[in-house]
Design an enzyme around this catalytic site. Sequence first.
Site, PDB file in Angstrom:
ATOM      1  CE1 TYR A  58      -4.197   1.409  -0.207  1.00 26.30           C
ATOM      2  CE2 TYR A  58      -3.540   2.721   1.684  1.00 26.30           C
ATOM      3  CZ  TYR A  58      -4.416   2.463   0.652  1.00 26.30           C
ATOM      4  OH  TYR A  58      -5.518   3.275   0.478  1.00 26.30           O
ATOM      5  CE  LYS A 109      -7.017   6.374   0.764  1.00 27.23           C
ATOM      6  NZ  LYS A 109      -8.019   7.233   0.103  1.00 27.23           N
TER       7      LYS A 109
HETATM    8  P1  NDP Z   1     -12.679   3.920  -8.005  1.00 24.15           P
HETATM    9  O1  NDP Z   1     -11.572   3.662  -8.983  1.00 24.15           O
HETATM   10  O2  NDP Z   1     -14.004   3.396  -8.327  1.00 24.15           O
HETATM   11  O3  NDP Z   1     -12.783   5.474  -7.690  1.00 24.15           O
HETATM   12  C1  NDP Z   1     -11.672   6.333  -7.687  1.00 24.15           C
HETATM   13  C2  NDP Z   1     -12.148   7.668  -8.186  1.00 24.15           C
HETATM   14  O4  NDP Z   1     -11.103   8.647  -8.080  1.00 24.15           O
HETATM   15  C3  NDP Z   1     -12.570   7.645  -9.649  1.00 24.15           C
HETATM   16  O5  NDP Z   1     -13.901   8.056  -9.765  1.00 24.15           O
HETATM   17  C4  NDP Z   1     -11.630   8.657 -10.302  1.00 24.15           C
HETATM   18  O6  NDP Z   1     -12.262   9.439 -11.313  1.00 24.15           O
HETATM   19  C5  NDP Z   1     -11.299   9.553  -9.136  1.00 24.15           C
HETATM   20  N1  NDP Z   1     -10.125  10.373  -9.417  1.00 24.15           N
HETATM   21  C6  NDP Z   1      -8.839   9.985  -9.551  1.00 24.15           C
HETATM   22  N2  NDP Z   1      -8.063  11.048  -9.865  1.00 24.15           N
HETATM   23  C7  NDP Z   1      -8.896  12.132  -9.921  1.00 24.15           C
HETATM   24  C8  NDP Z   1      -8.706  13.507 -10.197  1.00 24.15           C
HETATM   25  N3  NDP Z   1      -7.495  14.026 -10.495  1.00 24.15           N
HETATM   26  N4  NDP Z   1      -9.778  14.333 -10.163  1.00 24.15           N
HETATM   27  C9  NDP Z   1     -10.992  13.861  -9.877  1.00 24.15           C
HETATM   28  N5  NDP Z   1     -11.254  12.562  -9.618  1.00 24.15           N
HETATM   29  C10 NDP Z   1     -10.201  11.703  -9.637  1.00 24.15           C
HETATM   30  O7  NDP Z   1     -12.136   3.282  -6.630  1.00 24.15           O
HETATM   31  P2  NDP Z   1     -12.700   3.260  -5.126  1.00 24.15           P
HETATM   32  O8  NDP Z   1     -14.165   3.394  -5.122  1.00 24.15           O
HETATM   33  O9  NDP Z   1     -12.053   2.096  -4.488  1.00 24.15           O
HETATM   34  O10 NDP Z   1     -12.031   4.560  -4.489  1.00 24.15           O
HETATM   35  C11 NDP Z   1     -12.754   5.584  -3.847  1.00 24.15           C
HETATM   36  C12 NDP Z   1     -12.038   5.983  -2.556  1.00 24.15           C
HETATM   37  O11 NDP Z   1     -12.156   4.911  -1.609  1.00 24.15           O
HETATM   38  C13 NDP Z   1     -10.533   6.250  -2.700  1.00 24.15           C
HETATM   39  O12 NDP Z   1     -10.163   7.325  -1.877  1.00 24.15           O
HETATM   40  C14 NDP Z   1      -9.933   4.965  -2.169  1.00 24.15           C
HETATM   41  O13 NDP Z   1      -8.597   5.136  -1.708  1.00 24.15           O
HETATM   42  C15 NDP Z   1     -10.890   4.690  -1.027  1.00 24.15           C
HETATM   43  N6  NDP Z   1     -10.836   3.347  -0.452  1.00 24.15           N
HETATM   44  C16 NDP Z   1     -10.924   2.240  -1.252  1.00 24.15           C
HETATM   45  C17 NDP Z   1     -10.855   0.985  -0.712  1.00 24.15           C
HETATM   46  C18 NDP Z   1     -10.927  -0.223  -1.581  1.00 24.15           C
HETATM   47  O14 NDP Z   1     -10.507  -1.306  -1.142  1.00 24.15           O
HETATM   48  N7  NDP Z   1     -11.448  -0.134  -2.797  1.00 24.15           N
HETATM   49  C19 NDP Z   1     -10.702   0.768   0.748  1.00 24.15           C
HETATM   50  C20 NDP Z   1     -10.679   2.002   1.514  1.00 24.15           C
HETATM   51  C21 NDP Z   1     -10.723   3.240   0.917  1.00 24.15           C
HETATM   52  P3  NDP Z   1     -12.063   9.074 -12.872  1.00 24.15           P
HETATM   53  O15 NDP Z   1     -12.489   7.645 -13.004  1.00 24.15           O
HETATM   54  O16 NDP Z   1     -12.970  10.012 -13.565  1.00 24.15           O
HETATM   55  O17 NDP Z   1     -10.613   9.257 -13.152  1.00 24.15           O
END
Ligand code: NDP
Length: 257
Positions: free
Chosen positions: A158, A165
């Site tokens: 990670y 984070k």
């Molecule tokens: P997704 O890939 O579904 O979502 C990530 C999102 O981040 C996408 O919608 C992407 O938008 C957006 N993003 C990235 N760069 C930019 C940017 N420059 N400007 C605007 N938007 C941006 O993954 P998750 O749902 O897993 O992630 C959502 C959150 O949850 C994150 O913070 C992640 O770290 C956190 N999280 C996830 C876990 C997991 O196991 N999945 C566990 C705990 C926390 P686009 O697609 O348009 O680029």
Amino acid sequence: MTELLKGKNIVVMGVANERSIAWGVTKSLHNAGANLIFTNRQERSHKKLIKLLDDNQIEARQIVSCDVSDDASINTAFNEIKEEVGVIHGLVHAIAFANREDLKGEFSDTSRDGFLLAQNISAFSLVAVTKAAKELMTEGGSIVTQTYLGAERVIPNYNVMGVAKASLEASVRYLAEDVGKHGIRVNAISAGPIRTLAAKGVSGFNEKLGMVEEKAPLRRNVDQDQVGDATLFFLSDLSRGVTGEVLHVDSGYHIIG
Ligand code: NDP
């Protein structure tokens, strides 16, 4: 839960597809009666969101483009939202990014650029959008971000994202102090591992899922809907006495040594 967010305008940032945590959140908020405003970065995510909303008969009040790495894009997005709805009551920040090569191997191999990129998109973005959202939260509000256990403990691979984070969680506390006097709360959900597009970038992700199933008190993984309902709690008046908090939605995995 029908009335919890009735008449409330909530901005959801970070729906990329049906596996996104932000999509689980969207369903919970919709069921609670919220008016939903979305921001997307990529055109591909925008198209996916339109189709998901259509398939699930969820109406978006507004969808705007927003790249959180760009101050002008954030300003434009929140100005557009202000023009459309005037006031917002909640914001969901579900955004993170790091280079794939920084999510494996040794943390000390992280490049300066890779480190700053992860901090910029995954932590500073909360600071920037809180500042923009605060201007529209004239009736008070609630801001919720998504973090992970890698902020507190060393989780293999990670790496740079764990440090981002940690920065995000500290930002939650400093922001909570800043905006508390305006009746705005800032909290984070620390979800267990969930298979999403972003999670695919982290090496050895399947092992993380296996560890939770084996060791967490509830002996099962969490899903997007469970994170959605916990996020709804933070956005609603049920959590009106809570700010600066990190709530683990991880089947209790974090209490196990
Ligand atoms: P997704 O890939 O579904 O979502 C990530 C999102 O981040 C996408 O919608 C992407 O938008 C957006 N993003 C990235 N760069 C930019 C940017 N420059 N400007 C605007 N938007 C941006 O993954 P998750 O749902 O897993 O992630 C959502 C959150 O949850 C994150 O913070 C992640 O770290 C956190 N999280 C996830 C876990 C997991 O196991 N999945 C566990 C705990 C926390 P686009 O697609 O348009 O680029």
